[in-house]
Design a protein around this motif. Structure first.
Motif, PDB file in Angstrom:
ATOM      1  N   PRO A 248       1.528   0.159 -13.406  1.00  0.00           N
ATOM      2  CA  PRO A 248       2.358   1.036 -12.585  1.00  0.00           C
ATOM      3  C   PRO A 248       2.785   0.301 -11.326  1.00  0.00           C
ATOM      4  N   LEU A 249       4.065  -0.042 -11.246  1.00  0.00           N
ATOM      5  CA  LEU A 249       4.606  -0.747 -10.090  1.00  0.00           C
ATOM      6  C   LEU A 249       5.585   0.192  -9.378  1.00  0.00           C
ATOM      7  N   PHE A 250       6.067  -0.249  -8.263  1.00  0.00           N
ATOM      8  CA  PHE A 250       6.985   0.586  -7.478  1.00  0.00           C
ATOM      9  C   PHE A 250       8.231  -0.213  -7.129  1.00  0.00           C
TER      10      PHE A 250
ATOM     11  N   SER B 231      -0.115  -1.717  -5.125  1.00  0.00           N
ATOM     12  CA  SER B 231       0.659  -2.147  -6.276  1.00  0.00           C
ATOM     13  C   SER B 231       1.689  -3.158  -5.805  1.00  0.00           C
ATOM     14  N   ASN B 232       2.471  -3.677  -6.743  1.00  0.00           N
ATOM     15  CA  ASN B 232       3.585  -4.544  -6.361  1.00  0.00           C
ATOM     16  C   ASN B 232       4.813  -3.693  -6.093  1.00  0.00           C
ATOM     17  N   ILE B 233       5.642  -4.188  -5.200  1.00  0.00           N
ATOM     18  CA  ILE B 233       6.955  -3.596  -4.976  1.00  0.00           C
ATOM     19  C   ILE B 233       7.960  -4.569  -5.576  1.00  0.00           C
TER      20      ILE B 233
ATOM     21  N   VAL C 194       9.727   4.498  -5.846  1.00  0.00           N
ATOM     22  CA  VAL C 194       9.414   5.299  -7.026  1.00  0.00           C
ATOM     23  C   VAL C 194       8.595   4.466  -7.995  1.00  0.00           C
ATOM     24  N   LEU C 195       7.802   5.174  -8.748  1.00  0.00           N
ATOM     25  CA  LEU C 195       6.941   4.542  -9.745  1.00  0.00           C
ATOM     26  C   LEU C 195       7.778   4.017 -10.900  1.00  0.00           C
ATOM     27  N   GLU C 196       7.379   2.874 -11.411  1.00  0.00           N
ATOM     28  CA  GLU C 196       7.975   2.394 -12.646  1.00  0.00           C
ATOM     29  C   GLU C 196       6.888   1.693 -13.449  1.00  0.00           C
TER      30      GLU C 196
ATOM     31  N   LEU D 270       0.890  -1.156   0.000  1.00  0.00           N
ATOM     32  CA  LEU D 270       0.000   0.000   0.000  1.00  0.00           C
ATOM     33  C   LEU D 270       0.930   1.208   0.000  1.00  0.00           C
ATOM     34  N   ILE D 271       0.975   1.872  -1.139  1.00  0.00           N
ATOM     35  CA  ILE D 271       1.950   2.947  -1.344  1.00  0.00           C
ATOM     36  C   ILE D 271       1.277   4.285  -1.069  1.00  0.00           C
TER      37      ILE D 271
END
Lengths: 157, 303
Positions: free
Chosen positions: B293-295, B263-265, B280-282, B252-253
């Protein structure tokens, strides 16, 4: 004094017991903290039955084998290896080597002051195979500058 | 994994792994001794008053070890992107296969190590005994006090372990409707869009037709910066879902804008994820039809 190697010569083999200690010590000495090289639980979670040796340790053992057999004074110039089956704890690695060729070292002719007192160092190319109970762990080629203390060798073809 | 993935992976060829990387320590006698003890190497050239380092230590001088999150695996830029793409495609396991080193000059205690490394090649999809994946080859030039000391070609297989992930079904598709279509259009344009209430200014996420605060139906889509922190997370081990390979981190970002999203980390071992970790977003293409959109950890500590 050991006789000068010549193409086709087979080097005496080296037997290395693959202990858990060797695998972990090699991984840490090479600064490789991938968990599969020291954490059996993590290795199993990734599908391996146990921790296994990292490539840098295999590389180091291949280098040691060649300089043990052709040194002291032998200097590694190239080590190229390919891994096959893994080295798991409890296994034994048997390293063998065969001289492929002998030739003059041209590149380091200008470097003699540091590497040897003799510009006419010779290079040996050695084919190395390392096997364990699962099969071939490593195959590779090593180029090594032979010690200057070696008696003169016959001309390379 | 399809051939289109390889087309994308190939675009990373020639891109850097490390630029002007610096070995954490200069060449030094203790590390040489530890190496020789581990290898059982008693060559006298590596001891005494004027030792050289065992040439096969070449790569060891460049590794980050445990320095920084993820240790040696974490590298900024294209290399991390490449690894993230492979991981997103199910290639979660890694095994080194080839190491080719040439030693041009001996390394002695005190030598300062610098290096440049590039992604030399990425193979088409290959199926091996271990599983299906791609071989990645890197080429590194190692310098001692600025002088070229050695070259190092390294190849590894990044793969989906056989029998587990090789035939993994595709990830579930997002459900796109009138309320959230704008968000997915943003993703397609590589923008992370959140809503901001026109009446009270409150940012919101996920997308909803009205403001939960003041009830206004009027809103504007605004791009988020992509910076955030891990507010909470869970590492999934069980139960298994066919499209995912455990363990993986679901976070939970909390975005810098104040809203939170799930999202996934990625780009970090799940067990290293921590609450408060800057991320950071990637945008990661997980297959031909899906970009998500993952982190990943924001820390650029390790080179």
């Amino acid at each position: 004094m050991t006789p000068a190697p010549s193409p086709g010569d087979v080097l005496p083999s080296l037997t290395v017991p693959i202990t858990r200690t060797l695998i972990v010590a090699g991984a840490i000495a090479s600064r490789d903290y991938q968990d599969v090289h020291h954490d059996a639980e993590a290795a199993r979670a990734k599908g391996a039955p146990d921790i296994f040796m990292n490539i840098l340790t295999t590389n180091g053992l291949v280098g040691r084998y060649i300089t043990d057999r052709l040194g002291p004074g032998a200097v590694l110039r190239k080590v190229a290896i390919r891994l096959g089956v893994p080295n798991y704890p409890g296994d034994t690695l048997l390293l063998t080597g065969t001289i492929n060729s002998i030739c003059a070292d041209e590149r380091h002719a200008e470097d003699v002051d540091r590497l040897s007192e003799d510009a006419l160092r010779l290079l040996a190319e050695v084919a190395v195979v390392g096997t364990n109970s699962l099969g071939r762990h490593v195959t590779g080629t090593v180029v090594v500058a032979l010690p200057t203390a070696q008696p003169p060798l016959r001309e390379s073809p | 994994m399809r051939d289109d993935l390889h087309d994308l992976l190939k675009t990373y060829e020639g891109r850097p792994v490390a630029v002007s990387g610096r070995g954490p320590d200069p060449v030094n006698s203790p590390m040489i001794r530890h190496w020789c003890e581990a290898m059982g190497d008693t060559d006298p050239a590596y001891t005494g008053p004027d030792p050289v380092a065992p040439p096969t230590m070449l790569q060891a001088w460049t590794l980050a070890g445990l320095g920084g999150p993820g240790g040696a695996q974490v590298r900024p830029g294209p290399y991390r992107e490449l690894m993230a793409l492979l991981e997103a495609a199910g290639c979660t396991a890694i095994v080194a296969t080839d190491c080719e080193q040439e030693y041009l000059r001996p390394l002695r205690p005190g030598d300062v190590i610098t290096f440049d490394s590039v992604i030399a090649s990425v193979s088409p999809r290959k199926t091996t005994r271990l599983g299906t994946g791609h071989f990645v080859t890197t080429r590194t030039e190692i310098r001692a006090n600025g002088e070229l000391a050695g070259t190092h070609l390294f190849r590894f297989l990044k793969y989906a372990p056989a029998g587990r992930a090789g035939d993994r079904p595709a990830r579930p598709r997002p459900v796109i409707n009138r309320d959230n279509a704008g968000f997915w259009e943003g993703v397609a344009a590589r923008e992370l869009l959140i809503q901001r209430c026109d009446a009270c200014g409150r940012p919101r996420f996920p997308w909803l037709p009205g403001c939960g605060d003041c009830g206004s139906p009027d809103w504007t889509a605004v791009p988020a910066s992509g910076a955030g922190t891990v507010f909470s997370y869970v590492v999934m081990h069980h139960p298994p879902f066919p499209a995912f390979e455990p363990p993986y981190a679901v976070g939970l970002i909390e975005l810098a804008e104040g809203v939170r999203m799930i999202s996934n980390i990625v780009g970090v071992e799940p067990e290293r994820v921590r609450v408060g970790m800057p991320v950071v977003l990637e945008f990661v293409r997980v297959d031909d039809d899906l970009v998500l959109p993952l982190f990943r950890p924001a820390d650029e500590g390790a080179v």
